[in-house]
Design a protein around this motif. Structure first.
Motif, mmCIF file in Angstrom:
data_model
loop_
_atom_site.group_PDB
_atom_site.id
_atom_site.type_symbol
_atom_site.label_atom_id
_atom_site.label_comp_id
_atom_site.label_asym_id
_atom_site.label_seq_id
_atom_site.Cartn_x
_atom_site.Cartn_y
_atom_site.Cartn_z
ATOM 1 N N PHE A 92 44.217 -31.584 16.433
ATOM 2 C CA PHE A 92 42.922 -31.058 15.988
ATOM 3 C C PHE A 92 41.885 -31.150 17.110
ATOM 4 N N LYS A 93 41.943 -32.219 17.893
ATOM 5 C CA LYS A 93 41.011 -32.370 19.007
ATOM 6 C C LYS A 93 41.252 -31.290 20.056
ATOM 7 N N GLU A 94 42.521 -31.049 20.392
ATOM 8 C CA GLU A 94 42.847 -30.022 21.373
ATOM 9 C C GLU A 94 42.463 -28.638 20.865
ATOM 10 N N ALA A 95 42.665 -28.393 19.572
ATOM 11 C CA ALA A 95 42.313 -27.092 18.997
ATOM 12 C C ALA A 95 40.807 -26.837 19.131
ATOM 13 N N ARG A 96 39.996 -27.877 18.913
ATOM 14 C CA ARG A 96 38.535 -27.716 19.085
ATOM 15 C C ARG A 96 38.171 -27.465 20.539
ATOM 16 N N GLU A 97 38.811 -28.203 21.445
ATOM 17 C CA GLU A 97 38.513 -28.038 22.871
ATOM 18 C C GLU A 97 38.895 -26.649 23.371
ATOM 19 N N MET A 98 39.922 -26.061 22.784
ATOM 20 C CA MET A 98 40.376 -24.734 23.191
ATOM 21 C C MET A 98 39.697 -23.620 22.407
ATOM 22 N N SER A 104 37.888 -30.080 8.383
ATOM 23 C CA SER A 104 37.982 -29.325 9.627
ATOM 24 C C SER A 104 37.061 -28.098 9.610
ATOM 25 N N ASP A 105 36.352 -27.879 10.739
ATOM 26 C CA ASP A 105 35.519 -26.683 10.870
ATOM 27 C C ASP A 105 36.330 -25.491 11.360
ATOM 28 N N PHE A 144 51.442 -27.544 19.802
ATOM 29 C CA PHE A 144 51.199 -28.938 20.193
ATOM 30 C C PHE A 144 52.478 -29.544 20.736
ATOM 31 N N ARG A 145 52.348 -30.218 21.879
ATOM 32 C CA ARG A 145 53.490 -30.891 22.481
ATOM 33 C C ARG A 145 53.119 -32.352 22.735
ATOM 34 N N PRO A 146 53.692 -33.253 21.969
ATOM 35 C CA PRO A 146 53.339 -34.676 22.125
ATOM 36 C C PRO A 146 53.860 -35.243 23.434
ATOM 37 N N THR A 147 53.105 -36.154 24.011
ATOM 38 C CA THR A 147 53.542 -36.857 25.202
ATOM 39 C C THR A 147 54.287 -38.126 24.812
ATOM 40 N N PHE A 148 54.873 -38.778 25.794
ATOM 41 C CA PHE A 148 55.555 -40.046 25.541
ATOM 42 C C PHE A 148 54.572 -41.067 24.983
#
Length: 465
Positions: free
Chosen positions: A51-57, A86-87, A231-235
């Motif tokens: 959700f954070k990445e979606a807002r930033e993008m 969510s907005d 979304f691609r999770p990191t280690f």
């Protein structure tokens, strides 16, 4: 640290470039969040970051691509709340299953799309063995899923000049997915928990369309040419999700407190204190990086440990220092789980506080029971896993084992001099060696001649000559 900072700057630059390219092309941006496992702490960590990445993008919408049989209610409720607040519009594509916790999350989304043959429902709260939990848990789930359905409001439909107002997602139907006692004529009879197929969900307003793929979903959403970013999770995301599991937190608390306790019983740098330090790092690190555990909260924990050590080694007994240390240790562990600003708890919900307290105290008391259980299972018999590092034999008297020094027996009948005043206990010197002694009759002054009459519990019984 500099390498990590540089990597983050490069990552943010790439995200910014991707967002700019999307803006230049004019295509809608859809951010896809896959959920293909049980709902747990790791999925919650992924959701927050997505959700954070979606807002930033500046994404136009978020699409949850789901296939799950359920999971932990506490994390499902957190994801549900995230969706409702969510907005950015959130939609869900059920790619086979949305059972239990998955159903709650799906109902929170603005639109639900399902693959042919998919299912949604069966949201009864169960324990780890699959048994239905007591009604107080079901009551909470019923209320939560009703409120989630109600959040989408009602639709006004005009049929043959008649105005019909109906729920977009009927709360009563949602409740039937939890409570087998709910009966809805024509849909479900009492005694059964409701689960919809894709076609049934469409008929009753819990599915907005049948779709075979993400492309079909985008077509029905009116953005067939949208750019999809997944979304691609990191280690670190997966590690953080693992470390923030309530069960693991409880185990870490057990290791922290147990390690401190056993180390204080046998002072020195050994395995217990090393285990406690490692557990403390694993407990506080993800919380500190997330901004939950502040420096002062960690210091409370450290000061508490120091006070407990002082109580044991410097101040005999168990008084102010020990009690204060215990309170500080528990307080540090609890506050690190709360999103508070210093002592401002206005943003902390009662539910979050209770969860933090339950995690800490559950870890303490549950861990104690686990240690007792495992100690019996792993050390009780010669074939147990840890039998080689535990004492399996007894030292019997008939085999020559005694609890006191037998040298004392040879002193009976010998004479000596009192080294201190015996009132009635003190020290005596016999053949150049000093021993603990007790006067059998009255007091004996210093430098008096004495005779050893007997010995008990490692102490000589003497009489003045």
């Amino acid at each position: 640290m500099k390498k990590l900072t540089g990597f983050l700057m490069i990552l943010l630059a790439l995200i910014s470039i991707s967002a700019n390219e999307t803006a230049e092309t004019g295509k809608p941006l859809v951010y896809r969040l896959p959920i293909f496992s049980n709902i747990n702490s790791t999925v919650w960590v992924h959701t927050q970051k997505a959700f954070k990445e979606a807002r930033e993008m500046n994404a136009d919408m978020i699409l949850i691509h789901m296939n799950t049989y359920g999971g932990e209610v506490v994390f499902a409720d957190s994801i549900r709340t995230k969706i409702l607040n969510s907005d950015i519009p959130v939609h869900v594509f059920i790619d086979n299953n949305a059972a239990s916790a998955g159903a709650l999350i799906s109902i929170a989304a603005q639109n639900i799309y399902m693959r042919p043959g998919a299912n949604i429902g069966a949201a009864t709260v169960v324990n780890q063995t699959g048994e239905e939990m007591p009604d107080k848990f079901q009551s909470y789930m019923r209320s939560t899923i009703r409120a989630t359905a109600e959040s989408h409001g009602k639709d006004t439909i005009i049929v043959a000049n008649d105005t019909i107002v109906k729920w977009r997602r009927d709360p009563r139907i949602a409740e039937a997915m939890v409570d087998e006692r709910v009966e809805i004529p024509g849909i479900i009879e009492a005694g059964q928990v409701l689960t919809f197929t894709a076609l049934e969900a469409v008929e009753h307003g819990f599915c907005d369309g049948i779709a075979r793929s993400i492309d079909d979903v985008l077509e029905q959403l009116g953005v067939p040419d949208a750019e999809v970013v997944s979304f691609r999770p990191t280690f670190y995301d997966n590690l953080k999700g693992f470390l923030t599991s309530p069960i693991l937190r409880g185990m870490l608390i057990l290791v922290i407190l147990g390690g401190i306790y056993f180390e204080l019983q046998s002072p020195g740098i050994g395995f217990p204190i090393i285990a406690a330090i490692v557990a403390a790092v694993l407990y506080f690190a993800p919380l500190y990086l997330d901004g939950l555990a502040a420096n002062w909260e960690i210091m409370l924990f450290v000061i508490g440990v120091v006070l407990i050590a002082l109580e044991i080694f410097v101040i005999p007994g168990f008084g102010v220092a020990g009690i204060s240390g215990t309170i500080l240790v528990v307080t540090g562990l609890v506050l690190s789980l709360l999103d508070n600003v210093v002592f401002d708890f206005s943003g902390v919900k009662t539910k979050e506080l209770m969860e933090a307290l339950l995690t800490v105290f559950g870890g303490m008391f549950g861990g104690i029971l686990l240690v007792i259980y495992l100690s019996n299972r792993w050390t009780a018999s010669p074939t147990a896993p840890l039998s080689r590092i535990t004492l399996q034999t007894s030292q019997d008297i008939n085999q020559g084992y005694v609890s006191v020094d037998t040298h004392y027996k040879s002193l009976v009948g010998k004479t000596g001099v009192s080294s201190t005043v015996l009132r009635p206990s003190g020290k005596v010197t016999i053949e150049g060696e000093v021993y603990d002694a007790r006067a059998l009759e009255g007091f004996v002054d210093r430098d008096e001649n004495i005779k050893v009459i007997s010995f008990t519990s490692g102490q000589l019984n003497v009489r003045k000559i």
